[in-house]
Design an enzyme around this catalytic site. Structure first.
Site, PDB file in Angstrom:
ATOM      1  N   ASP A   1       0.815  -1.209   0.000  1.00 48.62           N
ATOM      2  CA  ASP A   1       0.000   0.000   0.000  1.00 48.62           C
ATOM      3  C   ASP A   1       0.856   1.271   0.000  1.00 48.62           C
ATOM      4  O   ASP A   1       2.029   1.260   0.358  1.00 48.62           O
ATOM      5  CB  ASP A   1      -0.875   0.043   1.257  1.00 48.62           C
ATOM      6  CG  ASP A   1      -2.020  -0.932   1.220  1.00 48.62           C
ATOM      7  OD1 ASP A   1      -2.047  -1.791   0.325  1.00 48.62           O
ATOM      8  OD2 ASP A   1      -2.893  -0.853   2.113  1.00 48.62           O
TER       9      ASP A   1
ATOM     10  N   HIS B   1       3.823  -2.287   3.010  1.00 45.50           N
ATOM     11  CA  HIS B   1       3.904  -0.965   2.397  1.00 45.50           C
ATOM     12  C   HIS B   1       5.231  -0.820   1.668  1.00 45.50           C
ATOM     13  O   HIS B   1       6.280  -1.196   2.211  1.00 45.50           O
ATOM     14  CB  HIS B   1       3.784   0.134   3.467  1.00 45.50           C
ATOM     15  CG  HIS B   1       2.494   0.083   4.223  1.00 45.50           C
ATOM     16  ND1 HIS B   1       2.266  -0.824   5.252  1.00 45.50           N
ATOM     17  CD2 HIS B   1       1.351   0.800   4.095  1.00 45.50           C
ATOM     18  CE1 HIS B   1       1.030  -0.649   5.712  1.00 45.50           C
ATOM     19  NE2 HIS B   1       0.466   0.320   5.034  1.00 45.50           N
TER      20      HIS B   1
END
Length: 297
Positions: free
Chosen positions: A87, A238
């Site tokens: 993400d 991430h």
């Protein structure tokens, strides 16, 4: 006042955008300084890249099947299957390291891209797609949609789709109709509306918590422990944190050693594609128009 080049300005804008994302997709309170400002890179280790991580690992057989996803019902994994998701990016100097690790392991991931980051670094969005990874969206500015009005939430969702679409227009790639809620904060109404539009919400079963001020090895051990507890699942990471790229080769080696397979998520033919590479600025302005244009190709 010193002149700032266009490229440098884009970098600065990206860093500003990244500050809003640095807490990651967590529902916990982000770390703050004495003045209450978010700390973008609290306790980040010194960046060392990924050099030297690969030589001792063999990833043969780690790549698993591709799962065609038309709806949430298709997101069913078998025992010892995992999905890698990243993400909040892309981010120069960070995302590229993740791509190198994934390439070396021969596995594919799903990148849930924030619109502001796509606007700042469109070439990097295209690079992610060129490596064969699936690209979904993650709102325009990583806002908590559960705390917004219906109109505001839809603007965030559509803004993210439009920005990532613009980044990919020069390429032969498109965005999958996959979406993840920032902070994993959703509402039943928004979920119903997304489903009605053919957009599949990609939730997370295993949160690496790589946004915490942890060492790469702590992130790896925490993630692996959760994977072993569940036996399968969608892993949330991430691509904006150096620690994630640093721990990823060993995490993949652990998965391989324990018999796991990395599954690739791909959009199904029945999904209403929101973005197509042939679109140009001005021809399509909304997801609905994009879907119509795609159906008429």
């Amino acid at each position: 006042m010193a002149f700032v080049s266009g490229r440098r300005l884009a970098q600065l804008l990206g860093i500003v955008a990244l500050g809003a994302l640095a807490a990651g997709c967590t529902t916990t309170k982000p770390t703050t300084d004495a003045k209450g400002a978010k700390l973008g890179y609290a306790a980040e280790p010194k960046e060392t890249g990924t050099t030297g991580f690969f030589s001792s690992h063999s990833f043969s057989g780690l790549a698993g099947r591709s799962v065609t996803v038309n709806s949430i019902a298709d997101l069913r994994l078998r025992n010892h299957e995992v999905v890698l998701t990243f993400d909040d990016g892309p981010m120069p100097g960070r995302t590229e390291n993740i791509l190198k690790v994934l390439d070396n392991a021969g596995v594919k991931a799903t990148f849930m891209i924030v619109g502001q980051m796509a606007r700042s670094y469109p070439a990097l969005v295209r690079e992610v797609a060129a490596h064969g990874h699936t690209i979904g969206t993650h709102t325009q500015s990583h806002a908590n949609l559960a705390h917004m009005s219906a109109a505001g939430a839809q603007a965030q969702i559509d803004g993210g789709i439009k920005s990532v679409s613009a980044a990919l227009v020069p390429s032969m790639h498109g965005v999958a109709p996959f979406f993840r809620f920032p902070y994993l904060a959703s509402t039943a109404t928004l979920r119903r509306e997304l489903a009605a539009r053919g957009i599949v919400v990609i939730d997370a079963d295993i949160d690496s918590k790589d946004y915490f001020p942890s060492s790469p090895d702590q992130v790896r051990k925490r993630t692996m422990a959760r994977i072993e507890q569940r036996g399968s699942g969608i892993i949330l990471m991430h691509d904006i944190h150096p620690r994630t790229a640093q721990m990823l080769p060993q995490l993949l080696a652990d998965l391989k050693a324990k018999g796991y397979k990395v599954v690739r998520l791909v959009p199904g033919h029945r999904s209403r594609e929101l973005l197509v590479s042939s679109l140009t600025t001005g021809t399509v302005t909304t997801p609905e128009q994009t879907a119509l244009a795609y159906s008429n190709r």
